[in-house]
Write an enzyme that holds these catalytic residues in place. Structure first.
Site, PDB file in Angstrom:
ATOM      1  N   SER A   8       0.831  -1.196   0.000  1.00 53.21           N
ATOM      2  CA  SER A   8       0.000   0.000   0.000  1.00 53.21           C
ATOM      3  C   SER A   8       0.871   1.253   0.000  1.00 53.21           C
ATOM      4  CB  SER A   8      -0.910   0.013   1.229  1.00 53.21           C
ATOM      5  OG  SER A   8      -1.500   1.290   1.350  1.00 53.21           O
ATOM      6  N   MET A  66     -11.952   4.972  -0.811  1.00 51.63           N
ATOM      7  CA  MET A  66     -12.624   5.274   0.463  1.00 51.63           C
ATOM      8  C   MET A  66     -13.246   6.649   0.291  1.00 51.63           C
ATOM      9  SD  MET A  66      -9.710   3.764   2.985  1.00 51.63           S
ATOM     10  CE  MET A  66      -8.469   3.809   1.700  1.00 51.63           C
ATOM     11  N   PHE A 141      -6.639   5.189   8.033  1.00 51.97           N
ATOM     12  CA  PHE A 141      -5.273   5.412   8.518  1.00 51.97           C
ATOM     13  C   PHE A 141      -4.430   4.158   8.323  1.00 51.97           C
ATOM     14  CE2 PHE A 141      -8.307   7.759  11.008  1.00 51.97           C
ATOM     15  CZ  PHE A 141      -7.782   9.047  11.067  1.00 51.97           C
TER      16      PHE A 141
HETATM   17  C1  DX5 Z   1      -6.364   1.965   5.551  1.00 46.56           C
HETATM   18  C2  DX5 Z   1      -5.903   1.606   4.174  1.00 46.56           C
HETATM   19  C3  DX5 Z   1      -4.814   0.605   4.137  1.00 46.56           C
HETATM   20  C4  DX5 Z   1      -3.527   1.032   4.777  1.00 46.56           C
HETATM   21  C5  DX5 Z   1      -2.922  -0.190   5.399  1.00 46.56           C
HETATM   22  O1  DX5 Z   1      -7.475   2.775   5.452  1.00 46.56           O
HETATM   23  O2  DX5 Z   1      -6.973   1.098   3.430  1.00 46.56           O
HETATM   24  O3  DX5 Z   1      -4.584   0.160   2.811  1.00 46.56           O
HETATM   25  O4  DX5 Z   1      -2.600   1.583   3.891  1.00 46.56           O
HETATM   26  O5  DX5 Z   1      -1.805   0.177   6.119  1.00 46.56           O
HETATM   27  P1  DX5 Z   1      -1.067  -0.810   7.113  1.00 46.56           P
HETATM   28  O6  DX5 Z   1      -0.618  -2.010   6.323  1.00 46.56           O
HETATM   29  O7  DX5 Z   1       0.059   0.009   7.631  1.00 46.56           O
HETATM   30  O8  DX5 Z   1      -2.073  -1.181   8.174  1.00 46.56           O
HETATM   31 ZN    ZN Z   2      -6.558   0.146   1.483  1.00 51.53          ZN
END
Ligand code: DX5
Ligand code: ZN
Length: 217
Positions: A8, A66, A141
């Site tokens: 991500s 989102m 987040f």
């Molecule tokens: C959160 C995002 C995730 C985020 C995951 O709202 O959808 O894709 O980047 O981050 P980590 O792997 O750090 O939990």
């Molecule tokens: Zn995501």
């Protein structure tokens, strides 16, 4: 089932995205988190950034919207080069229409479920979907802790749809990925685990190996 790792970009260095993507050469997908400051509290990137990244990466682009009004922007994301467009069941607009619009643009359609949303919300559309995304944190987040109680939802979707891609997103690391793979997930988003790693390439391989091992048990 083939295990796919989706780093991500949310956790990457936004000042150096081209070199950050080069660290992901061993991954199958690139996960692109789009936040509108309305559906979730944060604002991240939009279609212009995805379009720019498309010029420097041949990976499958997995756009995770989102945003409150996905239907307004589907064409923009498809034109920018997204391969998979994932939207939230809780967003505005008729879910069946949004799925159809994504497919009409030539993209794969995925539906995301927040932690409080039951598996049934996706099962209703399962025949039309290419992928179900089970959030393992509250969206908005990076860097949050993995919610192991979401594995029941992963199991429910896997039972109903043995061949569909099931993606998990949030708090995935070389340990938690084992739980997700054992429950039936096969696409794994990893932000912090990959980009905060001293050796992202090695971490991507470790993630995949741990998922493959856990899926066989
Ligand atoms: C959160 C995002 C995730 C985020 C995951 O709202 O959808 O894709 O980047 O981050 P980590 O792997 O750090 O939990
Ligand atoms: Zn995501």
């Amino acid at each position: 089932m083939e295990m796919k790792i989706a780093p991500s970009v949310l956790a990457a260095d936004y000042a150096n995205l081209e070199s950050e993507l080069q660290k992901c050469s061993g991954a199958e997908y690139i996960h692109l988190d789009v936040m509108d400051g309305h559906f979730v509290p944060n604002i991240s990137i939009g279609a212009p950034v995805i379009k720019a990244l498309r010029r420097v990466s041949g990976k499958v682009f997995d756009a995770h919207l989102m945003i409150s009004e996905p239907q307004r922007y589907i064409k923009d994301f498809a034109d920018a080069g997204a391969d998979i467009i994932c939207f939230h069941e809780e967003s505005d607009g008729c879910t069946a229409d949004t799925i159809r619009m994504i497919k009409d643009c030539g993209c794969r359609a995925a539906l995301a479920l927040k932690p409080a949303t039951p598996a049934e919300a996706a099962l209703r559309y399962i025949d039309e979907l290419n992928m179900v995304l089970v959030m393992t944190v509250e969206p908005g987040f990076g860097g949050q802790s993995f919610m192991a109680d979401m594995m029941q939802k992963v199991r429910a979707v896997r039972e109903a749809a043995p061949d569909i891609d099931i993606e998990v997103d949030g708090g995935i690391n070389p340990e938690t990925i084992k739980l997700a793979a054992a429950a039936g997930a096969n696409v794994f988003v990893a932000g912090s685990a990959v980009f905060k790693s001293a050796d992202p390439k090695k971490t991507i391989n470790e993630l995949r190996k741990n998922a493959e091992d856990a899926a066989q048990i």
